[in-house]
Design a protein around this motif. Structure first.
Motif, PDB file in Angstrom:
ATOM      1  N   SER A  52       0.846  -1.194   0.000  1.00  0.00           N
ATOM      2  CA  SER A  52       0.000   0.000   0.000  1.00  0.00           C
ATOM      3  C   SER A  52       0.882   1.244   0.000  1.00  0.00           C
ATOM      4  O   SER A  52       2.080   1.189   0.312  1.00  0.00           O
ATOM      5  CB  SER A  52      -0.919   0.014   1.223  1.00  0.00           C
ATOM      6  OG  SER A  52      -1.841  -1.041   1.171  1.00  0.00           O
ATOM      7  N   ASP A  56      -3.178   6.180  -0.226  1.00  0.00           N
ATOM      8  CA  ASP A  56      -4.493   5.586   0.000  1.00  0.00           C
ATOM      9  C   ASP A  56      -5.383   6.530   0.808  1.00  0.00           C
ATOM     10  O   ASP A  56      -6.614   6.508   0.679  1.00  0.00           O
ATOM     11  CB  ASP A  56      -4.361   4.257   0.749  1.00  0.00           C
ATOM     12  CG  ASP A  56      -3.793   3.143  -0.118  1.00  0.00           C
ATOM     13  OD1 ASP A  56      -3.461   3.408  -1.292  1.00  0.00           O
ATOM     14  OD2 ASP A  56      -3.669   2.006   0.378  1.00  0.00           O
ATOM     15  N   GLY A 477      -6.866   0.057  -3.370  1.00  0.00           N
ATOM     16  CA  GLY A 477      -5.614   0.730  -3.090  1.00  0.00           C
ATOM     17  C   GLY A 477      -5.281   1.728  -4.174  1.00  0.00           C
ATOM     18  O   GLY A 477      -6.009   1.866  -5.172  1.00  0.00           O
TER      19      GLY A 477
END
Length: 511
Positions: A52, A56, A477
């Motif tokens: 990630s 995000d 994501g």
């Protein structure tokens, strides 16, 4: 601004790895994720989440609201006795390639996301074995690997490399579909997949999840020197059918090893999968025509009918070839549907597939945006209707980076007694996913990527099949690592939704 710089650097790193331009690590690659000499080691540790990014936080996590299931009636799909149960056997779910599930998928209630990374490897085609485990054929720079994956934790239980890529050839490994895109799973947990050396490989899934390579049937002698296998399927008599990119179609008797082949007219290629029905018909689409084939008593393929379609004048951005990007979709006992490649606008074509019919074309209706319409993914059978997704503009993973995206549009076409009509067009942008319908709750799922946001968010989006209204979207994501790159959406036996990305697998469930 700092977050944007971090996002850009993360995108650049993943892109370099996906294109094979990152420097090779000094140490040997992880032995569980095999590499090849001269290629970069796969960067991810198996089982860890997909990486990630801090960006995000700059994209909405959830929009819309949960829905109450409204089941959608649909014609039954008979069970091919040589396939795993419908919904478990292949990329397109069943022998009719409906891309529709009888059960219910996520409804949007407190959605939970779980991910796992397998390196630069995409499990574009998955099935579910008799113990509900995921069986995936996963392609990466190193070649094609069969994997057994825990459906809840996404942990890789076992893996077996089936074939390696020859990167000395000119083909782009991220658009090359030779020998590793499609496979089917039978009711005894045996997978049948094509390989890059033009063979069909049988792989058994054991009770403990181990993979064992069984018989292999070499077919290179039946193909041209620069040809390759693209797809495989099985008819109601148990014959395995195989299809080459340059238009050779054949059958394989697994008991005797006998092979029979048919060559299509010069210039016709095959880039998609196959459908079969209980009458013995085998259906596929070449770059020029839609076909029904039947096998003679000795297995020799014979053309029952062939219908030319408008293949347009070019390979549109978003397509792998100049022609239809669809595997044929069957509905009930009568219909077969594809999309063409016409200009200025693609059409959904519905034909009567039965034998002995004089006038096969039921309708040809323009869909999506004029001057910017195409699909490289099959039509979804949603009751007596078809759903098509616009993939125009998706030429590579770069098409959806740094705020860019593709042409919007998801449409529903109704099959009427005297023709067809477009019921709705939804403005969602779904660059390259294979959509899936849940007949159990009345939703169709696409993998969407809105434009204009520099952090590049990706979403699972649910659209109401009856109304065309977007019901909800859930962020997976931000960044290139979340790109699905032509991989399909799937619903598992427990209703969980799965989507592969270029570095792993995403699982989405209601809370």
């Amino acid at each position: 601004m700092l977050l944007l710089r971090v996002a850009a650097s993360g995108i650049a790193a993943v892109l370099a790895l996906s294109l094979g331009t990152a420097p090779r690590a000094a140490a040997d690659p992880d032995p569980g994720l095999p590499g090849l000499p001269g290629l970069p080691a796969l960067p991810a540790v198996p089982g860890l989440p997909i990486p990630s990014l801090p960006t995000d936080l700059l994209a909405p996590r959830f929009t819309g609201a949960a829905v109450t299931p409204q089941p959608l009636p649909a014609p039954p799909v008979p069970q091919n006795p040589y396939l795993a149960p419908n919904g478990r056997s292949s990329m397109h779910n069943d022998p009719y390639s409906t891309d529709a599930y009888a059960g219910s998928g996520p409804t949007g209630r407190n959605l939970q996301v779980r991910t796992a990374s397998y390196g630069i490897r995409e499990c574009a085609t998955i099935a579910f074995d008799s113990r509900d485990r995921i069986v995936g054929l996963c392609g990466g720079l190193e070649g094609f690997t069969m994997m057994v994956i825990d459906p809840v934790t996404l942990r890789a239980i076992s893996q077996l490399q089936l074939s390696a890529r020859d990167l000395s050839k000119a083909a782009n490994p991220f658009t090359d579909i030779c020998g590793g895109t499609y496979f089917f799973l039978d009711g005894q947990d045996r997978a049948y997949a094509t390989t890059t050396d033009s063979s069909i490989a049988e792989v058994a899934v054991g009770a403990d999840g181990t993979l064992t390579r069984g018989r292999t049937w070499p077919l290179a002698a039946h193909l041209g020197a620069d040809d390759c296998l693209v797809a495989t399927g099985v008819d109601w008599d148990g014959r395995v059918w195989w299809f080459s990119q340059q238009g050779t179609v054949g059958t394989l008797d697994r008991a005797t090893g006998a092979v029979r082949a048919l060559q299509l007219p010069a210039g016709e290629g095959i880039f998609n999968s196959v459908s079969t029905d209980e009458t013995g018909g085998v259906y596929f689409v070449s770059t020029h025509q839609t076909y029904r084939l039947d096998a003679a008593a000795d297995g020799t393929p014979a053309i029952t009918w062939a219908i030319p379609y408008d293949r347009g004048t070019r390979t549109k951005p978003g397509m792998l070839s100049q022609g239809s990007g669809t595997s044929p979709t069957l509905i009930g006992e009568r219909w077969i549907a594809i999309a063409d490649n016409a200009e200025p606008q693609s059409h959904v074509l519905v034909y009567d597939r039965r034998t002995g019919v004089a006038d096969r074309e039921h309708c040809s209706i323009p869909v999506l945006q004029s001057g910017a319409s195409t699909t490289e993914n099959s039509l979804v059978a949603a009751g007596e209707s078809l759903i098509i997704e616009n993939n125009y503009g998706y030429s590579s993973v770069l098409s959806t980076t740094l705020g860019k995206t593709t042409t919007p549009g998801v449409s529903r076409v109704m099959i009427d007694p005297d023709g067809c009509h477009v019921a709705w067009t939804n403005p969602t942008v779904a660059p390259s996913s294979v959509p899936k319908a849940s007949l159990g709750n009345g939703l169709v799922y696409v993998y969407s990527k809105p434009g204009g946001n520099l952090v590049d968010p990706w979403y699972v989006t649910a659209i109401d099949i009856r109304t065309g209204q977007t019901r909800w979207s859930r962020l997976t994501g931000t960044g290139i690592q979340w790109n699905n790159h032509y991989a399909s959406i799937y619903l598992g036996p427990d209703g969980a939704l799965y989507i592969a990305t270029i570095v792993g697998l995403v699982r989405l469930t209601d809370g």
